[in-house]
Design an enzyme around this catalytic site. Structure first.
Site, PDB file in Angstrom:
ATOM      1  CB  ALA A 176       7.613  32.351   1.061  1.00 35.67           C
ATOM      2  N   PRO A 177       4.441  32.164   0.081  1.00 39.82           N
ATOM      3  CG  PRO A 177       2.792  32.899  -1.423  1.00 39.82           C
ATOM      4  CD  PRO A 177       3.580  31.668  -1.019  1.00 39.82           C
ATOM      5  CE  LYS A 197      -0.849  25.333   2.219  1.00 35.31           C
ATOM      6  NZ  LYS A 197      -0.503  26.067   0.987  1.00 35.31           N
ATOM      7  CG  ASP A 247      10.352  30.303   2.189  1.00 34.62           C
ATOM      8  OD1 ASP A 247       9.337  29.590   2.046  1.00 34.62           O
ATOM      9  OD2 ASP A 247      11.214  30.444   1.307  1.00 34.62           O
ATOM     10  CB  CYS A 279       0.164  21.654  -4.420  1.00 33.25           C
ATOM     11  SG  CYS A 279       1.722  22.387  -4.964  1.00 33.25           S
TER      12      CYS A 279
END
Length: 501
Positions: free
Chosen positions: A108-109, A112, A130, A226
């Protein structure tokens, strides 16, 4: 800000300067639904200036924008996905191929997962998982909006994801402290806390171990975060490599992808030299966010496979596959012909799943894993509605633009009125045969479901989708008014014959 990373950032001044600037929008073309040249022409007619990245030509930096690209009909229809440049790298590193079985362990969301499916030509199977039930709605929304029919959505803790199916490729886009989002998040600008740096690596390592256990021998696993923190990046890869005892190796990312190499030492700790092949993307590299990407190859069984999922537990046996229903598919074809004048060729290559109150899902999958974690497969065409079916707006969007029966072509004012909750008389030329569900069409594109009661027409679009489309139409109206005041024809407002991507 982020002073602890001064010694590992390749250009500290550029890094700091990038963090002080707003982050530009970037969009990724969805080739499942759009032609890049035609899409670019449509957006540039509206005043957007787009700059493709040389390392990924279907990813465009929005150099100038008269308004947010999210407020365009093309975005609403799923012709592109707003995805920052750095976030596109993990799937390029994974390099999924048509026909493969691929897992997105924390999906999610859906950015990817949709990118995987698009690069695979919607051929093969993408399992988009998810654990958060509240995030599954966004995941399902984006997969259906972009027209993905090869995806299975599951809900499971990634550390305990069910076994029995060997994946060709696995993406472990792990939850992290998200420092790479500093340009668009005040919370991320504060950096990771010590508590986060202690807690998160254990979760990340468990997810990576499970991803490797689920991959077939010879398969590829990409680990991505990230964040800038080595504790969540190289340290996690280093730990898992040591535990793998030679059954896993780090590979360089495909040629031409940007970024700096992984760090091999941090705060007195030395990592395996292999982690230098990992890639760090800092905000100044792409005028984007931050990302860490490691591409791993599984040579053979990993030691922890014998111990089952993380934490310890027994692997599930091979899934009892769920088969499609040929009889249901025949009913669907007849229903499309009877209700909307379609030929049935619109769903060639798709299989029908559902029944027993679940509605009807169409997927390009000849069978679906029978795990209890499975929530859906493909795109929902219709919901059960008493003894009949109610078509979904996504279903009509993808398969009913060519309807010749029970279809209404709307101009902007009429569609705006419906979206605002008003009931209207059928416009001239509407092909309405009976009371019931109808296709609402705008500029030649099916935009959703409506209802005709024999006298008046109303919208049956979901509230959120109706609100989004209403905002887009208001933006179109204001743009057209401004252009008309300048004495020029409104770009992209040529009615049903408008150029389509």
């Amino acid at each position: 800000m982020f002073e602890r990373y001064r010694t590992i950032v390749d250009d500290w001044d550029a890094f700091q300067a990038s963090l002080a600037r707003p982050q530009p929008a970037t969009l990724r073309v969805n080739r499942l639904k759009a032609d890049p040249g035609a899409l670019r022409a449509r957006l540039e007619e509206r005043g957007f200036r787009l700059e493709p990245y040389d390392w990924y030509p279907d990813l465009w930096r929005v150099a100038e924008e008269p308004f947010s690209p999210a407020l365009t009909l093309e975005h609403w229809l799923g012709w592109f996905y707003l995805q920052e440049a750095a976030a596109a790298l993990p799937v390029l590193a994974l390099d999924p191929q048509p026909g493969e079985t691929v897992l997105d362990l924390s999906a999610a969301p859906g950015g990817k997962s949709t990118q995987m499916a698009e690069r695979m030509g919607d051929r093969g199977m993408v399992v988009a998982n998810d654990p958060d039930v509240h995030r599954l709605a966004a995941l399902s929304h984006n997969l259906q909006r972009l027209g993905v029919t090869s995806a299975v959505i599951t809900r499971a803790d990634g550390r305990r994801f069910p076994g029995g199916l060997a994946f060709d490729r696995v993406l472990v886009d792990a939850p992290c402290s998200a420092e790479g989002n500093a340009r668009r998040s005040r919370r991320a600008r504060q950096g990771a806390s010590r508590h986060q740096r202690r807690r998160l690596p254990a979760v990340q390592a468990a997810l990576l171990r499970r991803g490797l256990a689920l991959a077939r021998p010879g398969g590829v696993v990409v680990y991505a975060t990230c964040t800038f923190a080595p504790e969540e990046n190289e340290a996690v890869v280093d730990q898992v490599l040591r535990q793998a005892e030679g059954s896993v190796v780090v590979e360089p990312l495909p040629h031409g992808l940007p970024g700096a190499g992984g760090v091999t030492a941090w705060e007195g700790r030395r990592f395996l030299p292999d982690v230098e092949a990992c890639r760090r993307i800092y905000p100044h590299h792409l005028d984007s966010g931050g990302m860490f990407v490691a591409r791993l190859r599984k040579r053979g069984p990993v030691p922890w496979e014998e111990r089952g999922p993380e934490p310890a537990g027994a692997d599930e046996p091979a899934p009892a596959w769920t088969e499609p229903d040929p009889g249901l598919r025949e009913q669907v074809v007849e229903w499309l012909r009877r209700e909307f004048g379609l030929t049935g060729s619109e769903i060639d290559g798709l299989h029908a799943y559902g029944g027993q109150g679940q509605g009807i899902w169409l997927a390009r999958l000849p069978r679906v894993p029978g795990w209890t974690a499975v929530r859906s497969a493909g795109i929902r065409l219709a919901r059960a509605h008493g003894a009949t079916w109610k078509p979904t707006s996504f279903g009509l969007m993808h398969w009913a633009s060519g309807a010749s029966r029970n279809v209404v072509d709307l101009d902007r004012p009429s569609l705006e009125g419906l979206l605002q909750g008003r009931q209207i008389a059928a416009p001239p030329g509407a092909r309405l045969l009976r009371r019931g569900w109808v296709v609402l069409r705008y500029r030649g594109q099916a935009v959703g479901c409506g209802f005709w009661d024999g006298t008046r027409l109303r919208s049956a679009l979901p509230h959120e989708r109706a609100g989004e489309l209403s905002s887009i139409l208001r933006r179109e109206s204001s743009t057209s008014s401004a252009v008309a005041a300048a004495g020029h024809p409104a770009p992209g407002d040529q009615g049903a014959g408008d150029r389509q991507a």
